[in-house]
Design a protein around this motif. Structure first.
Motif, PDB file in Angstrom:
ATOM      1  N   GLY A  13       9.564  22.582 -20.732  1.00 14.89           N
ATOM      2  CA  GLY A  13       9.786  21.294 -20.342  1.00 14.89           C
ATOM      3  C   GLY A  13       8.578  20.697 -19.560  1.00 14.89           C
ATOM      4  O   GLY A  13       8.449  19.598 -18.953  1.00 14.89           O
ATOM      5  N   GLU A  14       7.206  21.192 -19.718  1.00 11.27           N
ATOM      6  CA  GLU A  14       5.939  20.695 -19.117  1.00 11.27           C
ATOM      7  C   GLU A  14       4.875  20.255 -20.025  1.00 11.27           C
ATOM      8  O   GLU A  14       3.843  20.769 -20.189  1.00 11.27           O
ATOM      9  CB  GLU A  14       5.291  21.593 -18.084  1.00 11.27           C
ATOM     10  N   LEU A  33       3.744  28.481 -18.732  1.00 15.45           N
ATOM     11  CA  LEU A  33       4.319  26.890 -18.452  1.00 15.45           C
ATOM     12  C   LEU A  33       5.527  26.985 -19.297  1.00 15.45           C
ATOM     13  O   LEU A  33       5.735  27.418 -20.442  1.00 15.45           O
ATOM     14  CB  LEU A  33       3.297  26.010 -19.518  1.00 15.45           C
ATOM     15  N   ALA A  34       6.418  26.366 -18.361  1.00 16.30           N
ATOM     16  CA  ALA A  34       7.776  26.059 -19.003  1.00 16.30           C
ATOM     17  C   ALA A  34       7.859  25.033 -20.215  1.00 16.30           C
ATOM     18  O   ALA A  34       6.935  24.322 -20.101  1.00 16.30           O
ATOM     19  CB  ALA A  34       8.572  25.515 -17.823  1.00 16.30           C
ATOM     20  N   ASP A  53       3.028  17.870 -20.399  1.00 20.60           N
ATOM     21  CA  ASP A  53       1.694  17.098 -19.894  1.00 20.60           C
ATOM     22  C   ASP A  53       0.934  18.214 -19.428  1.00 20.60           C
ATOM     23  O   ASP A  53      -0.395  18.057 -19.688  1.00 20.60           O
ATOM     24  CB  ASP A  53       1.907  16.198 -18.797  1.00 20.60           C
ATOM     25  N   LYS A  54       1.363  19.161 -18.814  1.00 20.19           N
ATOM     26  CA  LYS A  54       0.457  20.331 -18.597  1.00 20.19           C
ATOM     27  C   LYS A  54      -0.147  21.134 -19.405  1.00 20.19           C
ATOM     28  O   LYS A  54      -1.220  21.450 -19.549  1.00 20.19           O
ATOM     29  CB  LYS A  54       1.360  21.474 -17.441  1.00 20.19           C
ATOM     30  N   ASP A 102      -1.097  23.443 -12.696  1.00 19.96           N
ATOM     31  CA  ASP A 102      -0.254  24.310 -11.991  1.00 19.96           C
ATOM     32  C   ASP A 102       0.551  24.952 -13.114  1.00 19.96           C
ATOM     33  O   ASP A 102       1.425  24.563 -13.573  1.00 19.96           O
ATOM     34  CB  ASP A 102       0.489  23.457 -11.248  1.00 19.96           C
ATOM     35  N   THR A 103       0.252  26.399 -13.305  1.00 15.20           N
ATOM     36  CA  THR A 103       1.215  27.091 -14.208  1.00 15.20           C
ATOM     37  C   THR A 103       1.922  28.208 -13.473  1.00 15.20           C
ATOM     38  O   THR A 103       1.482  28.657 -12.403  1.00 15.20           O
ATOM     39  CB  THR A 103       0.232  27.954 -15.349  1.00 15.20           C
TER      40      THR A 103
END
Length: 339
Positions: free
Chosen positions: A17-18, A14-15, A20-21, A8-9
């Motif tokens: 703080g993500e 991607l922020a 894992d993504k 989920d972008t």
């Protein structure tokens, strides 16, 4: 193609703080490209062999062509071919139409890269290449493309999808093309009987080149830089010779100039422990007679292995008549890049 719903972008990306993504996306790219390369194994068939035979029979050079990202991959493939025994170079298709086509001769083989197989700059060259009569090998992702149909040999490097989530940036396709180029280069290497020594000659400035090509005679201290005294010389005078030459050792020779032994810093420490008189003692009493030597023709890496095996820091170099002709130590090997 990477599942954009699975990762989920957020717009525009991607922020921060993500993590894992980000890691999931990175892993998905690796998995996609790995699958694309794995699929190539089933395509190494008789067509691949034919391509190799064209290149093995080439009396000139393998000329690699490619535009854009394919051009970058083509440059690397040409470099790999050249460094593994198959002379090759890269020509930019756009420049080829403006004079660089003269770099291609009737003795060459052309290796053309295009994912679509419809790259305009490449297709423009086809009539000219046909006129030259050079074998044309193509790597494309479209077996039914114009370039594929017009080639003497076509190698299929198609991929199910790119690793780019948008399906746009060449990623899996360029990786697959590069892998096929490597497969060609290594198959040719084996067929030519190309050896590690041959590889080293193409890389004389590299670590492998130094290890496989550099001879002891090229780095040893010789002539006036060789520490040497004759039998009967006092220990003090011998130490002065060692100090002047700075190798931590000196050769001792007989009246005919043949090696009688060696005296090192270690021998000096042992002599001092015994209370030896430096002024009155002749070097004959403290030298090491059965010393290990090496020849100037030996590889420098052999000298390194010998010193490491015997836990010594230096070696004398002798000729066929056991006359000292040089000396070297660990510092010389380090400076030469052998270590």
């Amino acid at each position: 193609m990477i599942d954009r719903h699975r990762i989920d972008t957020a717009k525009p990306g991607l922020a921060l703080g993500e993590p894992d993504k980000m890691m999931a996306l990175g892993r998905a790219v690796i998995e996609t490209e790995a699958a694309a390369v794995t699929a190539l194994a089933a395509r190494i068939d008789a067509t691949f062999v034919t391509a190799c035979r064209y290149m093995l029979a080439c009396a000139g050079r393998i000329v690699v062509l490619g535009m854009g990202k394919s051009g970058h991959i083509g440059g690397k493939i040409a470099a790999t071919l050249a460094s593994t025994g198959s002379p090759a170079f890269f020509v930019h298709p756009g420049e080829a139409s403006h004079g660089d086509l003269g770099m291609i001769t009737a003795h060459d083989v052309v290796l053309a890269l295009s994912n679509s197989g419809e790259t305009e700059e490449l297709l423009r060259l086809l009539p000219l290449l046909k006129r030259l009569g050079v074998p044309l090998i193509s790597l494309t992702g479209k077996p039914r493309s114009t370039l594929a149909r017009e080639s003497d040999v076509h190698l299929d490097v198609s991929v199910p999808s790119e690793a780019c989530p948008l399906g746009l940036a060449p990623t899996a396709s360029t990786t697959a093309t590069l892998a096929m180029g490597d497969a060609l280069a290594i198959a040719l290497l084996e067929s030519r009987g190309f050896t590690a020594e041959d590889f080293a000659r193409s890389h004389p400035a590299g670590a492998l080149g130094r290890r496989l090509l550099l001879r002891v005679g090229e780095i040893m201290h010789r002539d006036e830089r060789l520490p040497r005294v004759t039998l009967g010389t006092t220990l003090r005078a011998s130490l002065e010779e060692m100090s002047r030459k700075g190798l931590g050792m000196t050769a001792i020779v007989d009246a005919e100039g043949r090696l009688a032994g060696i005296f090192t810093d270690g021998d000096l420490r042992r002599a001092l422990d015994r209370g030896i008189d430096l002024h009155r003692t002749a070097i004959d009493a403290v030298l090491t007679r059965d010393c290990v030597t090496i020849t100037a023709e030996a590889l420098a890496v052999e000298a390194l292995q010998l010193m490491e095996q015997l836990s010594i820091n230096g070696l004398l170099v002798v000729d066929a008549h056991t006359r000292p002709v040089g000396a070297l130590n660990m510092h010389d090997l380090l400076k030469a890049g052998v270590m």
